[in-house]
Design a protein around this motif. Structure first.
Motif, PDB file in Angstrom:
ATOM      1  N   ALA A  82      34.567  31.429  38.439  1.00 24.68           N
ATOM      2  CA  ALA A  82      35.933  31.841  38.124  1.00 24.68           C
ATOM      3  C   ALA A  82      36.337  31.419  36.726  1.00 24.68           C
ATOM      4  CB  ALA A  82      36.898  31.253  39.146  1.00 24.68           C
ATOM      5  N   ALA A  83      35.998  30.176  36.361  1.00 22.77           N
ATOM      6  CA  ALA A  83      36.345  29.683  35.026  1.00 22.77           C
ATOM      7  C   ALA A  83      35.656  30.495  33.950  1.00 22.77           C
ATOM      8  CB  ALA A  83      35.951  28.205  34.902  1.00 22.77           C
ATOM      9  N   ALA A 120      35.451  25.827  54.093  1.00 25.78           N
ATOM     10  CA  ALA A 120      36.216  27.074  53.971  1.00 25.78           C
ATOM     11  C   ALA A 120      37.709  26.836  53.964  1.00 25.78           C
ATOM     12  CB  ALA A 120      35.847  28.030  55.117  1.00 25.78           C
ATOM     13  N   LYS A 121      38.111  25.660  54.390  1.00 24.16           N
ATOM     14  CA  LYS A 121      39.534  25.355  54.448  1.00 24.16           C
ATOM     15  C   LYS A 121      40.059  24.787  53.145  1.00 24.16           C
ATOM     16  CE  LYS A 121      39.382  24.456  59.423  1.00 24.16           C
ATOM     17  NZ  LYS A 121      39.639  23.466  60.498  1.00 24.16           N
ATOM     18  N   ASP A 122      39.251  24.860  52.120  1.00 24.85           N
ATOM     19  CA  ASP A 122      39.682  24.310  50.828  1.00 24.85           C
ATOM     20  C   ASP A 122      40.674  25.285  50.188  1.00 24.85           C
ATOM     21  OD1 ASP A 122      40.017  23.258  48.343  1.00 24.85           O
ATOM     22  OD2 ASP A 122      37.941  22.595  48.185  1.00 24.85           O
ATOM     23  N   ASP A 123      41.962  25.118  50.525  1.00 23.06           N
ATOM     24  CA  ASP A 123      43.001  26.053  50.057  1.00 23.06           C
ATOM     25  C   ASP A 123      43.143  26.056  48.551  1.00 23.06           C
ATOM     26  OD1 ASP A 123      43.531  26.756  52.630  1.00 23.06           O
ATOM     27  OD2 ASP A 123      45.163  25.306  52.892  1.00 23.06           O
ATOM     28  N   THR A 124      42.855  24.946  47.932  1.00 25.00           N
ATOM     29  CA  THR A 124      43.028  24.855  46.485  1.00 25.00           C
ATOM     30  C   THR A 124      42.134  25.850  45.768  1.00 25.00           C
ATOM     31  OG1 THR A 124      43.578  22.523  46.679  1.00 25.00           O
ATOM     32  CG2 THR A 124      42.925  23.319  44.494  1.00 25.00           C
ATOM     33  N   THR A 127      43.160  29.448  46.414  1.00 25.78           N
ATOM     34  CA  THR A 127      44.363  29.764  45.628  1.00 25.78           C
ATOM     35  C   THR A 127      43.996  30.052  44.184  1.00 25.78           C
ATOM     36  OG1 THR A 127      45.742  28.395  47.044  1.00 25.78           O
ATOM     37  CG2 THR A 127      46.618  28.918  44.871  1.00 25.78           C
ATOM     38  N   GLU A 128      43.081  29.258  43.611  1.00 26.00           N
ATOM     39  CA  GLU A 128      42.662  29.472  42.225  1.00 26.00           C
ATOM     40  C   GLU A 128      42.005  30.836  42.056  1.00 26.00           C
ATOM     41  OE1 GLU A 128      40.160  26.244  41.224  1.00 26.00           O
ATOM     42  OE2 GLU A 128      41.783  24.789  41.028  1.00 26.00           O
ATOM     43  N   ARG A 130      42.496  33.478  43.941  1.00 22.21           N
ATOM     44  CA  ARG A 130      43.539  34.494  44.101  1.00 22.21           C
ATOM     45  C   ARG A 130      44.368  34.645  42.826  1.00 22.21           C
ATOM     46  NH1 ARG A 130      45.996  32.238  47.923  1.00 22.21           N
ATOM     47  NH2 ARG A 130      44.617  32.988  49.554  1.00 22.21           N
ATOM     48  N   GLN A 131      44.722  33.510  42.210  1.00 22.37           N
ATOM     49  CA  GLN A 131      45.484  33.556  40.969  1.00 22.37           C
ATOM     50  C   GLN A 131      44.684  34.214  39.852  1.00 22.37           C
ATOM     51  OE1 GLN A 131      46.466  29.441  40.417  1.00 22.37           O
ATOM     52  NE2 GLN A 131      48.329  29.555  41.667  1.00 22.37           N
ATOM     53  N   MET A 132      43.365  33.938  39.822  1.00 20.10           N
ATOM     54  CA  MET A 132      42.511  34.551  38.816  1.00 20.10           C
ATOM     55  C   MET A 132      42.504  36.069  38.962  1.00 20.10           C
ATOM     56  SD  MET A 132      38.405  34.122  38.283  1.00 20.10           S
ATOM     57  CE  MET A 132      38.103  35.125  39.721  1.00 20.10           C
ATOM     58  N   LYS A 133      42.438  36.553  40.197  1.00 18.18           N
ATOM     59  CA  LYS A 133      42.415  37.994  40.417  1.00 18.18           C
ATOM     60  C   LYS A 133      43.739  38.625  39.984  1.00 18.18           C
ATOM     61  CE  LYS A 133      41.441  41.546  43.850  1.00 18.18           C
ATOM     62  NZ  LYS A 133      40.971  41.861  45.202  1.00 18.18           N
ATOM     63  N   GLU A 134      44.860  37.948  40.298  1.00 19.17           N
ATOM     64  CA  GLU A 134      46.157  38.461  39.874  1.00 19.17           C
ATOM     65  C   GLU A 134      46.257  38.542  38.362  1.00 19.17           C
ATOM     66  OE1 GLU A 134      48.977  35.893  41.654  1.00 19.17           O
ATOM     67  OE2 GLU A 134      48.708  36.695  43.690  1.00 19.17           O
TER      68      GLU A 134
END
Length: 414
Positions: A82-83, A120-124, A127-128, A130-134
């Motif tokens: 992602a980075a 899989a429960k690592d929400d952080t 979220t990252e 998802r924000q990258m896709k947005e």
């Protein structure tokens, strides 16, 4: 975490002290203006309070070396991927040449990420991602607006709106609405169909059911705005309407004692209309002025059109606009003003609880997109527009349909 507070004269001073005390990894948590010293609130000096912090734990972790045998987890691999993608997107976004519209291409072609159920429960991390896709979607949308080759009819609509100085965001919304409605209705893409959809959407942005007129139970009407927009002449026009058409007893108050001949100008209009005029030189004079005009049905207050960025003027104006019965505040703006400046002006005057906006000098421009921009950006209601200097003739209640027709122009079918 190490937290420290600074009281400084300016932000550059704060940054220098923070770097010196906490180092380059420090972050600013909060800033606010304060006043220090003085007597009974007078003669105090303006300062800036800055709270900064350094995450000592993060600094320790940053210095820790990575062992060769340390193996990245799937989550870490996802973060690294992602980075990397974000770094590529950021580097592309600063290019001068527009980008082609490629929505979600990079994400769709990323190698699948296998995530163990235990993590899989690592929400952080989710979220990252998802924000990258947005972020990528927004960049792609911005590129589409500048680079996609449109149908000639849509291109003509876009050029018309740009020429009228409608904001790029609203233009994109109009084009999206045209696409959506033609797709859902199955109608043919013709100039008249496109024109009708775009016109209805723009009308929707500025249309209001609220009355544009001064309410019957309003006692005081304040007029505010920058220099040179024609407040005094506009006040005379509306006063003439109230006297001659609605038969209301009107009075004038002016605080515009800074501009040469401003008082004389309003006094001339007051004499012609047989309206009493009171001049105030400070907020302390207001009580006397209102007492002199207590028999009036409606009082128009003309404020000085001074620099709206001047704090002393803003403070003085705030004192002048204190309520005495039901009041309305009109912001007076010239259509010859650039929208960038118009937006700053409106933002500064918004602290006075503006009710309506009045546009002047409509006859001195052929660009009206700023009306749509302003009413879309601020919760203001349309009232009047002026189109000349003649009192009382050159003023009319704003007609949204007429304004949008001027913005849209004629279609090739008409």
């Amino acid at each position: 975490m190490r937290v420290k507070k600074y009281i400084v004269d300016s932000m550059p001073d704060a940054l220098q002290k923070i770097r010196s005390d906490l180092g380059k990894d420090a972050v600013i948590l909060n800033t606010k203006e304060i006043r220090i010293g003085g007597f009974l609130g007078l003669f105090s000096k303006k300062k800036i309070e800055v709270i900064a912090a350094l995450d000592t734990q993060a600094s320790t972790n940053k210095a820790k070396p990575i062992l060769k045998q340390e193996i990245k987890t799937p989550i870490a691999q996802a973060q690294a991927t992602a980075a990397s993608v974000l770094a590529q997107i950021s580097s592309v976004a600063v290019l001068e040449e527009p980008l082609p519209y490629v929505p979600d291409v990079i994400l769709n072609h990323m190698p699948p990420i296998v995530v163990d159920k235990s993590v899989a429960k690592d929400d952080t991390v989710l979220t990252e991602i998802r924000q990258m896709k947005e972020m990528m979607s927004k960049l792609a949308s911005r590129s589409q607006f500048t680079a996609v080759e449109r149908h000639p009819i849509l291109a003509a609509l876009e050029e018309q709106l740009i020429a009228q100085e409608v904001s790029p965001l609203i233009i994109q919304q109009v084009l999206d609405r045209v696409d959506d409605e033609l797709l859902s209705s199955g109608d043919e893409l013709t100039a008249s169909n496109v024109h009708a959809i775009a016109k209805n959407y723009l009308l929707h942005l500025i249309k209001t059911d609220a009355s544009k007129y001064i309410a019957a139970d309003t006692k005081v009407v304040h007029f505010v705005g920058p220099t040179g927009v024609g407040k005094t002449t506009t006040i005379a026009k509306i006063a003439a309407e109230q006297v001659l058409k609605h038969h209301r007893k009107v009075g004038f108050i002016t605080s515009d004692t800074y501009r040469i001949a401003a008082v004389e100008q309003l006094k001339t209009y007051a004499t012609i209309l047989n309206i009493p005029l009171e001049v105030v030189f400070s907020p302390q004079d207001l009580n006397k002025a209102f007492a002199q005009l207590k028999d009036r049905d409606l009082i128009f207050m003309d404020t000085a059109g001074r620099n709206f960025r001047n704090e002393m003027y803003v403070s003085e104006l705030h004192a002048l606009l204190q309520g005495r019965g039901k009041s309305e505040t009109f912001l007076v703006l010239s259509l010859t003003t650039k929208y960038k400046d118009m937006k700053v002006i409106t933002d500064n005057f918004s602290k006075f609880n503006l009710d309506k906006v009045l546009f002047t000098k409509m006859d001195e421009t052929d660009s009206y997109g700023s009306i749509v921009n302003l009413l879309n950006d601020f919760p203001l209601k349309l009232s009047y527009v002026t189109n000349g200097q003649n009192v009382p003739d050159d003023i009319t209640v704003a007609d949204e349909h007429a304004i949008i027709s001027l913005i849209m122009g004629a279609t090739s079918d008409e």
